[in-house]
Design a protein around this motif. Structure first.
Motif, PDB file in Angstrom:
ATOM      1  N   ALA A  99      28.570  35.405  41.511  1.00 48.39           N
ATOM      2  CA  ALA A  99      28.471  36.349  42.630  1.00 48.39           C
ATOM      3  C   ALA A  99      29.436  37.502  42.444  1.00 48.39           C
ATOM      4  O   ALA A  99      29.109  38.667  42.725  1.00 48.39           O
ATOM      5  CB  ALA A  99      28.750  35.628  43.943  1.00 48.39           C
ATOM      6  N   GLY A 100      30.639  37.215  41.966  1.00 47.60           N
ATOM      7  CA  GLY A 100      31.613  38.273  41.718  1.00 47.60           C
ATOM      8  C   GLY A 100      31.117  39.275  40.692  1.00 47.60           C
ATOM      9  O   GLY A 100      31.273  40.491  40.865  1.00 47.60           O
ATOM     10  N   HIS A 101      30.496  38.781  39.630  1.00 45.16           N
ATOM     11  CA  HIS A 101      29.946  39.686  38.615  1.00 45.16           C
ATOM     12  C   HIS A 101      28.813  40.528  39.184  1.00 45.16           C
ATOM     13  O   HIS A 101      28.690  41.716  38.867  1.00 45.16           O
ATOM     14  CB  HIS A 101      29.473  38.887  37.397  1.00 45.16           C
ATOM     15  N   ARG A 102      27.984  39.933  40.042  1.00 45.07           N
ATOM     16  CA  ARG A 102      26.847  40.672  40.605  1.00 45.07           C
ATOM     17  C   ARG A 102      27.300  41.838  41.474  1.00 45.07           C
ATOM     18  O   ARG A 102      26.666  42.882  41.486  1.00 45.07           O
ATOM     19  CB  ARG A 102      25.950  39.740  41.429  1.00 45.07           C
ATOM     20  N   VAL A 103      28.390  41.652  42.215  1.00 45.07           N
ATOM     21  CA  VAL A 103      28.843  42.718  43.118  1.00 45.07           C
ATOM     22  C   VAL A 103      29.937  43.572  42.497  1.00 45.07           C
ATOM     23  O   VAL A 103      30.524  44.429  43.156  1.00 45.07           O
ATOM     24  CB  VAL A 103      29.331  42.144  44.468  1.00 45.07           C
ATOM     25  N   GLY A 104      30.233  43.355  41.193  1.00 45.65           N
ATOM     26  CA  GLY A 104      31.207  44.193  40.513  1.00 45.65           C
ATOM     27  C   GLY A 104      32.650  43.845  40.814  1.00 45.65           C
ATOM     28  O   GLY A 104      33.546  44.671  40.642  1.00 45.65           O
ATOM     29  N   GLU A 105      32.912  42.600  41.265  1.00 45.24           N
ATOM     30  CA  GLU A 105      34.267  42.147  41.550  1.00 45.24           C
ATOM     31  C   GLU A 105      34.498  40.794  40.877  1.00 45.24           C
ATOM     32  O   GLU A 105      34.437  39.746  41.527  1.00 45.24           O
ATOM     33  CB  GLU A 105      34.504  42.027  43.058  1.00 45.24           C
ATOM     34  N   PRO A 106      34.736  40.773  39.567  1.00 40.90           N
ATOM     35  CA  PRO A 106      34.909  39.510  38.849  1.00 40.90           C
ATOM     36  C   PRO A 106      36.035  38.675  39.453  1.00 40.90           C
ATOM     37  O   PRO A 106      37.038  39.202  39.936  1.00 40.90           O
ATOM     38  CB  PRO A 106      35.256  39.962  37.425  1.00 40.90           C
ATOM     39  N   ASN A 107      35.872  37.355  39.419  1.00 41.43           N
ATOM     40  CA  ASN A 107      36.907  36.455  39.916  1.00 41.43           C
ATOM     41  C   ASN A 107      37.032  35.261  38.982  1.00 41.43           C
ATOM     42  O   ASN A 107      36.182  35.034  38.125  1.00 41.43           O
ATOM     43  CB  ASN A 107      36.600  36.011  41.355  1.00 41.43           C
ATOM     44  N   ASP A 108      38.117  34.520  39.153  1.00 42.66           N
ATOM     45  CA  ASP A 108      38.405  33.364  38.303  1.00 42.66           C
ATOM     46  C   ASP A 108      38.231  32.050  39.044  1.00 42.66           C
ATOM     47  O   ASP A 108      39.007  31.104  38.856  1.00 42.66           O
ATOM     48  CB  ASP A 108      39.843  33.446  37.774  1.00 42.66           C
ATOM     49  N   ALA A 109      37.230  31.963  39.915  1.00 48.28           N
ATOM     50  CA  ALA A 109      37.012  30.732  40.674  1.00 48.28           C
ATOM     51  C   ALA A 109      36.846  29.548  39.732  1.00 48.28           C
ATOM     52  O   ALA A 109      36.179  29.643  38.706  1.00 48.28           O
ATOM     53  CB  ALA A 109      35.785  30.874  41.568  1.00 48.28           C
ATOM     54  N   ASN A 110      37.476  28.424  40.085  1.00 53.88           N
ATOM     55  CA  ASN A 110      37.335  27.198  39.301  1.00 53.88           C
ATOM     56  C   ASN A 110      37.360  25.999  40.235  1.00 53.88           C
ATOM     57  O   ASN A 110      37.592  26.132  41.441  1.00 53.88           O
ATOM     58  CB  ASN A 110      38.426  27.098  38.228  1.00 53.88           C
ATOM     59  N   LYS A 111      37.120  24.836  39.675  1.00 48.05           N
ATOM     60  CA  LYS A 111      37.044  23.609  40.482  1.00 48.05           C
ATOM     61  C   LYS A 111      38.335  23.365  41.238  1.00 48.05           C
ATOM     62  O   LYS A 111      38.319  22.966  42.415  1.00 48.05           O
ATOM     63  CB  LYS A 111      36.727  22.419  39.576  1.00 48.05           C
ATOM     64  N   ARG A 112      39.476  23.600  40.601  1.00 47.36           N
ATOM     65  CA  ARG A 112      40.771  23.371  41.244  1.00 47.36           C
ATOM     66  C   ARG A 112      40.936  24.247  42.490  1.00 47.36           C
ATOM     67  O   ARG A 112      41.450  23.789  43.520  1.00 47.36           O
ATOM     68  CB  ARG A 112      41.890  23.641  40.245  1.00 47.36           C
TER      69      ARG A 112
END
Length: 252
Positions: free
Chosen positions: A32-45
Motif C-alpha cells: 500500500a505504501g508503494h502504491r501511494v508513493g510513501e514506502p514503509n518498512d512494515a514487518n511482522k514485529r
C-alpha cells in the motif's frame, strides 16, 4: 514509570477478519505504501507491537497505509491515540510512541505528485442494479460505504450493518473519471449463498462532488460477463466513529 497500553484487540480482529497473518498484513502495508508513493518498512514485529499495545499510535506514514489496507479511518483501528496527537516534531512525519532506540525507523517518504483537488472522503450511499437470470428479474444492491482518500486513490468499504453482504471498492481518480475494481461477499443465508463476486467499475464524478455514476462489469454464475448501472451518492464528509455508527444501519 511508563504505562503499558491495553492490547489493540480491534486491529487484531480486523486483521483476522481479512484472513491475513501478521506477515501477510505487514506485506500488504508495504504494498500500500508503494502504491501511494510513501514506502514503509512494515514487518511482522511492528504488527505485533501494535496489537500488543506496546506502540500507542503508528507513524503517519503507517497510519495512511493502515487506512488503505483496511479501508477504515485510523480512529477506528483501536489505537490508544492517533497520529499527530503525541508525536515529536522532527519535520519527517513524527515518531511511533516507543523507545528512542526503536529499530523500526522508516525512511522519509517521498509522496508522488498528484493533481487531485476534489476530496471524496466521507460516507456515501452505494447503489447498483443487476439482473438475476435465475429469478428472471432486476434487483438493486445498496450499502452505506466509508470512502477514504490518499492522493488519487480511493478505498470504499461497506458498513457491516448497512447490508447483509459486504462490499469493497479500490479506485483511482483521474480528473472526473474514477476507475477501479469491486468485490462483494454475498449474504451466506441469501439467494447467492455467500458467493464472492468481483469485477471492474468506472464512474464519472459530477462537478458538485456529491454524486458518481457509471457502470460495473462482472461475471455471472455461468461465467458470462454482465454489466449494469452503479452510482454513489454523498451523505456525510465525516468519518468519525459517531458518524459511522449513525450510518451503520440498513441502506434499503
Amino acid at each position: 514509570m511508563s504505562v503499558m497500553n491495553a492490547p489493540n484487540t480491534a486491529l487484531r480482529t480486523i486483521r483476522i477478519g481479512m484472513r491475513m497473518s501478521q506477515d501477510d498484513f505487514a506485506r500488504a502495508l508495504q504494498a500500500a505504501g508503494h502504491r501511494v508513493g510513501e514506502p514503509n518498512d512494515a514487518n511482522k514485529r511492528l504488527v505485533q507491537r501494535w496489537e500488543s499495545g506496546a506502540i500507542a499510535a503508528p507513524r503517519p506514514v503507517y497510519a495512511r497505509a493502515l487506512e488503505v489496507v483496511t479501508g477504515l479511518p485510523i480512529s477506528l483501528l483501536g489505537f490508544a491515540s492517533v497520529p499527530g496527537s503525541q508525536v515529536a516534531d522532527d519535520k519527517h512525519g513524527g515518531h511511533d510512541l516507543t523507545s528512542p532506540m526503536s529499530s523500526l525507523a522508516t525512511p522519509t517518504p517521498t509522496p508522488r505528485p498528484t493533481t487531485v483537488h476534489q476530496s471524496y472522503e466521507g460516507v456515501w450511499l452505494s447503489r447498483y442494479q443487476y439482473y438475476s437470470s435465475g429469478r428472471g428479474d432486476s434487483f438493486a444492491g445498496q450499502h452505506f460505504v466509508v470512502v477514504l482518500q490518499h492522493g488519487d486513490r480511493l478505498t470504499a468499504r461497506s458498513l457491516p450493518g448497512s447490508a447483509a453482504s459486504s462490499l469493497s471498492m479500490d479506485l483511482t481518480v483521474d480528473g472526473s473519471v474514477i476507475t477501479g475494481t469491486w468485490v462483494e461477499q454475498t449474504d451466506p443465508g441469501g439467494y447467492y449463498r455467500g458467493a464472492r463476486y468481483h469485477g471492474a467499475v468506472q464512474l464519472l464524478a459530477e462537478p458538485t462532488g456529491r454524486r458518481m455514476a457509471g457502470k460495473w462489469v462482472g461475471f455471472g454464475k455461468d461465467m458470462d460477463v454482465n454489466t449494469g448501472p452503479w452510482e454513489l451518492i454523498f451523505r456525510d464528509a465525516s468519518t468519525s466513529k459517531a458518524t459511522l455508527d449513525r450510518y451503520n444501519t440498513s441502506a434499503t
